[in-house]
Scaffold this motif. Structure first.
Motif, PDB file in Angstrom:
ATOM      1  N   UNK A 135       0.848  -1.186   0.000  1.00  0.00           N
ATOM      2  CA  UNK A 135       0.000   0.000   0.000  1.00  0.00           C
ATOM      3  C   UNK A 135       0.884   1.236   0.000  1.00  0.00           C
ATOM      4  N   UNK A 136       0.572   2.145  -0.894  1.00  0.00           N
ATOM      5  CA  UNK A 136       1.344   3.368  -1.001  1.00  0.00           C
ATOM      6  C   UNK A 136       0.430   4.551  -0.702  1.00  0.00           C
ATOM      7  N   UNK A 137       0.948   5.467   0.043  1.00  0.00           N
ATOM      8  CA  UNK A 137       0.184   6.647   0.408  1.00  0.00           C
ATOM      9  C   UNK A 137       0.009   7.554  -0.801  1.00  0.00           C
ATOM     10  N   UNK A 138      -1.102   8.279  -0.837  1.00  0.00           N
ATOM     11  CA  UNK A 138      -1.361   9.212  -1.924  1.00  0.00           C
ATOM     12  C   UNK A 138      -1.235  10.659  -1.464  1.00  0.00           C
ATOM     13  N   UNK A 139      -1.128  10.843  -0.156  1.00  0.00           N
ATOM     14  CA  UNK A 139      -1.015  12.201   0.376  1.00  0.00           C
ATOM     15  C   UNK A 139       0.160  12.282   1.335  1.00  0.00           C
ATOM     16  N   UNK A 140       0.623  13.512   1.560  1.00  0.00           N
ATOM     17  CA  UNK A 140       1.697  13.752   2.513  1.00  0.00           C
ATOM     18  C   UNK A 140       1.137  13.725   3.923  1.00  0.00           C
ATOM     19  N   UNK A 141       2.011  13.834   4.891  1.00  0.00           N
ATOM     20  CA  UNK A 141       1.581  13.813   6.294  1.00  0.00           C
ATOM     21  C   UNK A 141       0.669  14.981   6.635  1.00  0.00           C
ATOM     22  N   UNK A 142       0.845  16.099   5.915  1.00  0.00           N
ATOM     23  CA  UNK A 142      -0.002  17.262   6.180  1.00  0.00           C
ATOM     24  C   UNK A 142      -1.276  17.264   5.352  1.00  0.00           C
ATOM     25  N   UNK A 143      -1.517  16.224   4.531  1.00  0.00           N
ATOM     26  CA  UNK A 143      -2.741  16.109   3.751  1.00  0.00           C
ATOM     27  C   UNK A 143      -2.588  16.586   2.318  1.00  0.00           C
ATOM     28  N   UNK A 144      -1.521  17.263   1.980  1.00  0.00           N
ATOM     29  CA  UNK A 144      -1.288  17.736   0.611  1.00  0.00           C
ATOM     30  C   UNK A 144      -0.875  16.557  -0.273  1.00  0.00           C
ATOM     31  N   UNK A 145      -1.070  16.695  -1.605  1.00  0.00           N
ATOM     32  CA  UNK A 145      -0.662  15.591  -2.488  1.00  0.00           C
ATOM     33  C   UNK A 145       0.852  15.393  -2.462  1.00  0.00           C
ATOM     34  N   UNK A 146       1.278  14.154  -2.746  1.00  0.00           N
ATOM     35  CA  UNK A 146       2.699  13.826  -2.750  1.00  0.00           C
ATOM     36  C   UNK A 146       3.430  14.578  -3.856  1.00  0.00           C
ATOM     37  N   UNK A 147       4.722  14.832  -3.644  1.00  0.00           N
ATOM     38  CA  UNK A 147       5.573  15.433  -4.672  1.00  0.00           C
ATOM     39  C   UNK A 147       5.872  14.345  -5.698  1.00  0.00           C
ATOM     40  N   UNK A 148       5.699  14.640  -6.987  1.00  0.00           N
ATOM     41  CA  UNK A 148       5.920  13.647  -8.048  1.00  0.00           C
ATOM     42  C   UNK A 148       7.394  13.321  -8.192  1.00  0.00           C
ATOM     43  N   UNK A 149       7.684  12.036  -8.450  1.00  0.00           N
ATOM     44  CA  UNK A 149       9.045  11.598  -8.714  1.00  0.00           C
ATOM     45  C   UNK A 149       9.415  12.014 -10.134  1.00  0.00           C
ATOM     46  N   UNK A 150      10.652  12.417 -10.352  1.00  0.00           N
ATOM     47  CA  UNK A 150      11.076  12.886 -11.668  1.00  0.00           C
ATOM     48  C   UNK A 150      11.122  11.769 -12.710  1.00  0.00           C
ATOM     49  N   UNK A 151      11.459  10.545 -12.289  1.00  0.00           N
ATOM     50  CA  UNK A 151      11.603   9.443 -13.234  1.00  0.00           C
ATOM     51  C   UNK A 151      10.381   8.546 -13.300  1.00  0.00           C
ATOM     52  N   UNK A 152       9.715   8.331 -12.180  1.00  0.00           N
ATOM     53  CA  UNK A 152       8.566   7.429 -12.116  1.00  0.00           C
ATOM     54  C   UNK A 152       7.341   8.239 -11.716  1.00  0.00           C
ATOM     55  N   UNK A 153       6.471   8.482 -12.685  1.00  0.00           N
ATOM     56  CA  UNK A 153       5.347   9.387 -12.430  1.00  0.00           C
ATOM     57  C   UNK A 153       4.314   8.820 -11.463  1.00  0.00           C
ATOM     58  N   UNK A 154       4.286   7.503 -11.286  1.00  0.00           N
ATOM     59  CA  UNK A 154       3.308   6.910 -10.373  1.00  0.00           C
ATOM     60  C   UNK A 154       3.782   6.924  -8.926  1.00  0.00           C
ATOM     61  N   UNK A 155       5.016   7.357  -8.702  1.00  0.00           N
ATOM     62  CA  UNK A 155       5.595   7.368  -7.371  1.00  0.00           C
ATOM     63  C   UNK A 155       5.652   8.800  -6.871  1.00  0.00           C
TER      64      UNK A 155
END
Length: 150
Positions: A82-102
């Protein structure tokens, strides 16, 4: 620059050797692998012969076939992590430069707090060191604002 007990041994990794000695290095490596395999096969043959001799001394008893225990049955699929979709503060995760799904939850302010703890616990005077240990010389003792340990 090598081993005292073995003539010709060096501490240099293969990457540091000049390209001109690659054929010699490969030849030596192949010869070592061949000797090692022969030695292992000889040991296996001796062990097998020893088992056969022990088996002849005693009456052979039929044992059930040995089965290899599997960690997981083949028919049960492993669930994806299971991978989180939000940061600890509730904002969306920062996109990875190489892997867009991460995504990433990077908080640079937490690093400064961690580094401050390291800096405060770093020995800065001779009495801060455990018995039998001393400061590296050079560079010498750190001062209050020093960040070399980061």
């Amino acid at each position: 620059n090598g081993c005292i007990s073995q003539t010709g041994a060096t501490w240099e990794p293969d990457e540091c050797l000049p390209a001109g000695v690659d054929p010699l290095r490969l030849e030596a490596k192949r010869a070592w692998i061949k000797r090692r395999r022969e030695k292992e096969q000889k040991q296996l043959a001796e062990a097998k012969a020893q088992k056969e001799q022990q088996g002849q001394k005693r009456k052979p008893q039929e044992s059930p076939p040995v089965q290899v225990k599997k960690e997981r049955p083949d028919d049960v699929p492993v669930p994806p992590t299971k991978m989180s979709k939000t940061r600890r503060d509730g904002a969306p995760l920062e996109r990875d430069l190489l892997h867009s799904k991460v995504g990433h939850d990077f908080a640079p302010e937490a690093i400064e707090q961690t580094l401050a703890q390291i800096r405060s616990g770093w020995p800065k005077q001779p009495q801060d060191y455990p018995k039998g240990f001393a400061v590296a010389s050079p560079p010498g003792f750190c001062w209050a604002e020093c960040d070399c340990m980061d």
